[in-house]
Design an enzyme around this catalytic site. Structure first.
Site, PDB file in Angstrom:
ATOM      1  N   HIS A   1      -3.933 -55.439  29.651  1.00 36.49           N
ATOM      2  CA  HIS A   1      -4.572 -54.263  29.049  1.00 36.49           C
ATOM      3  C   HIS A   1      -5.046 -54.604  27.637  1.00 36.49           C
ATOM      4  O   HIS A   1      -6.162 -54.263  27.225  1.00 36.49           O
ATOM      5  CB  HIS A   1      -3.574 -53.105  29.026  1.00 36.49           C
TER       6      HIS A   1
ATOM      7  N   GLU B   1       1.945 -46.136  29.596  1.00 37.84           N
ATOM      8  CA  GLU B   1       2.711 -46.852  30.608  1.00 37.84           C
ATOM      9  C   GLU B   1       2.045 -46.826  31.979  1.00 37.84           C
ATOM     10  O   GLU B   1       2.342 -47.658  32.840  1.00 37.84           O
ATOM     11  CB  GLU B   1       4.117 -46.258  30.720  1.00 37.84           C
TER      12      GLU B   1
ATOM     13  N   HIS C   1       0.745 -54.911  30.508  1.00 40.56           N
ATOM     14  CA  HIS C   1       0.443 -54.497  29.136  1.00 40.56           C
ATOM     15  C   HIS C   1      -0.393 -55.568  28.426  1.00 40.56           C
ATOM     16  O   HIS C   1      -1.336 -55.271  27.689  1.00 40.56           O
ATOM     17  CB  HIS C   1       1.735 -54.274  28.354  1.00 40.56           C
TER      18      HIS C   1
ATOM     19  N   TYR D   1       7.489 -42.041  30.201  1.00 41.93           N
ATOM     20  CA  TYR D   1       7.784 -42.989  31.271  1.00 41.93           C
ATOM     21  C   TYR D   1       7.727 -42.305  32.631  1.00 41.93           C
ATOM     22  O   TYR D   1       7.312 -42.903  33.625  1.00 41.93           O
ATOM     23  CB  TYR D   1       9.158 -43.616  31.061  1.00 41.93           C
TER      24      TYR D   1
END
Length: 783
Positions: free
Chosen positions: A554, A576, A551, A718
């Site tokens: 990103h 995700e 993350h 998720y």
């Protein structure tokens, strides 16, 4: 996982100052991107305390930066943010930002006529204001999650409340909405990202009540939004400030590793001779996995499910208000409202996906429970005790761990010895360097003062334990600056309790055309190091750490025009996927080997401590042995049906409470009973209800921060994003995870885009086709 401040979710452009967070865990309640982990531990004294080979002495500097840092420290072209807020300044700065932003809005409304309305005259000034505001606002709201000063945390919460209230005010300005509407009708030829911004801005006004007639309905909608803002802040504050625990004797904690017990608070007075176990992850999970006394595990699990019961009425009120607001806007329920803008588009798509997956997993879950129950029976009867015929919630982590040890020769404690936090982080950053073309340089000591605009090293971090890295492109990618990465890894009082990625400052194009670089932080809760051992990561914590760093990467490598679409600002059922895909590197033998380093090789002190416990055992290999890797990988899908059924429980509960047939249904719904009943029906694990206590024994929804922080009617993401992540990995990286060409293509095709274009378009561009679920179902053994 990424958690967003609830009220910035659907507000217009200038409200995009949302905190992007991310909680985690595996079984008790929520599960973040995939697990939780990560702290950096200072090495013990380097004084040689016992004989050890020279290779066993490695300095902290070497551990974190040796293979990453360029020959000379480079001063980044952009100074890092300062963390010098005080209770007074945080509130004052928030009010200043609000006044400045309101002035921009007022000026646009005053100066631009309906006929002159265009993207450049209306939306662009608001976008520039949002960009500038985010440079301060994210940090003002960040203190509530990391500060050791309760007054500063309170001020930060107040700052977020003020921002939320202003956001609601701005989102319902009819004068601006009419100008944006006029700009839309101009049908200008715009850059694709600007067109997306214009369309989203227009739609957000409608979704925030401006499609309602002025008067009682619109006023009621605004009141609902304000109350929801207050509830969300209070709910999260209760979770952050939670500091409960239970007292146990050492006998009651038999089986729990000494590393855990030695870190527990020792009792005095009425608790003399006992240890205090908190509900923080480093205490909670090892106890549920290792405590041999089922009464202890039961007490811990039930207490953990009731640790924030003051949130029970807040959760119910939230559901009622969300449902009312959605119906005011003409939606049948909150789920329909929320999913409309996601990849799934409709609740039916989500319900069908979850229902199909449940059907595919149910038989496998039943078989797994049967096997685990037989193991429990054998264990209980070996102690000359009577088996009760049940497999309880508090049994699962214990016997799941026992199965891995007995049937798969998997020793989690032994494996953890090969993953000291510091060296594991170094190895992960090296992987990101190789596949994405990055360089990470830790900024320490005097170097911090050199780049601090205040001249003080301590001002560029919020706590002395925080590490900060400057991130650069390598020579092949142009050597330019990328941004700042922060790591805050250990638990402390008042700190955010899960694992999360917070954007501190977004990246965007400034008015003069130059790029503003991002700053991103990982906030985690790993066990602290001791004199005898560094912080050691279980494998599931390694996976979580890699996911959360994903993350962060990103957030760092994204390059968008507007902060609204920067980094992880994508739709919730895609966000995700990029990090989930990276988890596969933690199940690849070559990468596990490269990430590993036995802690005894890090310093003479650690070697001596290891030797004291090891006796006559031969010295361990520096890297994890192939046999351990083989045993670990064999367990990847052990009890996977149960794990995914538990995930389904969260997703199906989320949909159940946000998709009532009518408003009375949610009024009458017994939320806690629904939560526990669905868990029993879906996961087939017994709770206290089978002992005659009913389904109201626990209140897990009161700890379900995901549903208050941006994943409402979105927790299914998720699972659905795993379809995309597995498809990407198997199609592109499975045969060669370290393929630099494909790694860079992934960086620039997927990560760099952020949310600046339709996420399905991004997927198709990377895959060269429409995504398919085949790899996902094959991975789970369902095809």
């Amino acid at each position: 996982m990424l958690r967003i401040s609830p009220f910035w979710l659907a507000l217009p452009l200038f409200l995009g100052l949302v905190l992007i967070l991310a909680p985690a865990l595996r079984f008790p309640a929520l599960r973040l991107p995939l697990r939780a982990a990560r702290p950096l531990s200072p090495s013990p004294s380097s004084a040689r305390l016992s004989p050890a080979p020279p290779s066993r002495t490695t300095s902290r500097k070497t551990l974190t930066t040796a293979t990453m840092a360029p020959a000379a420290f480079r001063v980044p072209p952009q100074a890092p943010p300062l963390f010098t807020g005080t209770p007074d300044s945080v509130v004052a700065d928030t009010k200043r930002l609000i006044d400045l932003s309101r002035a921009v809005q007022d000026q646009v409304a005053h100066d631009v006529s309906h006929d002159a309305a265009s993207f450049d005259s209306v939306v662009l000034p608001l976008a520039h204001d949002e960009n500038t505001m985010a440079l301060e606002s994210h940090i003002l709201g960040f203190y509530q999650s990391v500060s050791t000063d309760s007054k500063l945390r309170d001020a930060s919460t107040e700052a977020e409340r003020l921002m939320n209230d202003f956001g609601i005010e701005a989102a319902m300005r009819e004068d601006l909405y009419k100008l944006v509407d006029a700009a839309v009708k101009k049908n200008q030829k715009l850059h694709p990202e600007s067109q997306k911004l214009l369309d989203k801005e227009h739609k957000d006004y409608v979704r925030n009540g401006l499609g309602l007639p002025a008067g009682p309905q619109r006023d009621r909608f605004k009141d609902i939004k304000k109350r929801l803002s207050e509830i969300g802040l209070e709910f999260q504050k209760n979770l952050n400030e939670e500091n409960g625990g239970l007292w146990f004797t050492r006998d009651e904690l038999a089986g729990v590793p000494e590393d855990v017990l030695s870190g527990l608070k020792k009792g005095e007075g009425e608790h003399e001779g006992k240890l205090r176990l908190t509900f923080k992850y480093p205490d909670l999970f090892p106890t549920l996995k290792y405590a041999s006394d089922p009464a202890t595990r039961k007490a811990v699990l039930i207490a953990n499910e009731n640790k924030c019961n003051q949130n029970i009425p807040l959760f119910k009120e939230t559901l009622l208000l969300r449902d009312e607001a959605a119906r005011l806007l003409g939606y049948p329920n909150h789920a329909a409202f929320r999913i409309e803008d996601k990849m799934a588009k409709t609740p039916k798509t989500v319900d069908d996906f979850l229902g199909d997956l449940r059907q595919r997993l149910t038989a496998g879950g039943a078989d797994e429970v049967k096997t685990l129950k037989a193991m429990k029976q054998k264990d209980i009867e070996s102690q000359n005790k009577q088996f009760d015929g049940h497999y309880f919630l508090w049994d699962h982590r214990f016997y799941d761990r026992m199965m891995l040890e007995k049937d798969y020769s998997l020793d989690h404690q032994l494996i953890a010895e090969y993953f000291p936090l510091q060296t594991t982080i170094r190895g992960m950053l090296e992987i990101f360097e190789q596949i994405f073309g990055l360089v990470f340089v830790e900024i320490e000591g005097e170097e911090r003062a050199k780049i601090s605009t205040s001249g003080k090293a301590e001002d560029i971090v919020w706590h002395e334990e925080v590490q900060v890295f400057s991130v650069w492109n390598d020579e092949g990618e142009g050597s330019g600056f990328v941004g700042y990465l922060y790591l805050d890894l250990f638990p402390r009082e008042g700190k955010y309790g899960h694992a999360a990625n917070f954007n501190l400052q977004p990246g965007f194009i400034q008015k003069d055309g130059s790029r503003r670089y991002p700053a991103t932080a990982l906030v985690c809760n790993f066990s602290k190091p001791t004199d005898k051992k560094p912080s050691l990561l279980k494998h599931d914590e390694v996976v979580t750490l890699f996911h959360e760093l994903g993350h962060g990467i990103h957030d760092l490598v994204s390059k968008t025009i507007y902060s609204r679409f920067h980094g992880t600002n994508t739709v919730r059922d895609f966000v995700e996927a990029p990090s989930q895909m990276l988890e596969n590197w933690c199940w690849t033998p070559s990468q596990l080997k490269s990430l590993s380093k036995h802690y005894s090789t890090l310093s003479p002190a650690y070697y001596k401590a290891w030797k004291e416990n090891a006796g006559n055992k031969p010295d361990p290999k520096a890297e994890i042995p192939d046999e351990l890797i083989t045993n670990l990988i064999r367990t990847k899908h052990v009890n996977a049906a149960l794990f995914n059924l538990r995930q389904l429980h969260f997703g199906i509960f989320d949909m159940a409470v946000h998709e009532p047939k009518d408003h009375d249904a949610i009024k009458d719904m017994k939320i806690s009973e629904t939560y526990n009943r669905l868990r029993k029906e879906i996961a087939s694990l017994d709770g206290p209800e089978v002992l005659g206590q009913g389904y109201d024994w626990g209140h897990g929804e009161a700890t379900f921060g995901h549903l208050m922080g941006g994943y409402d009617a979105g927790y299914y993401g998720y699972l659905s994003s795993q379809v995309y992540s597995t498809d990407m990995f198997y199609s592109v990286f499975k045969d060669d995870p370290m393929n630099k060409k494909e790694g860079r293509r992934y960086r620039y095709t997927v990560l760099e885009k952020g949310g600046s274009q339709d996420e399905m378009t991004t997927l198709k561009e990377f895959l060269g086709r429409d995504p398919k679920p085949d790899a996902f179902y094959k991975e789970l053994g369902l095809m």
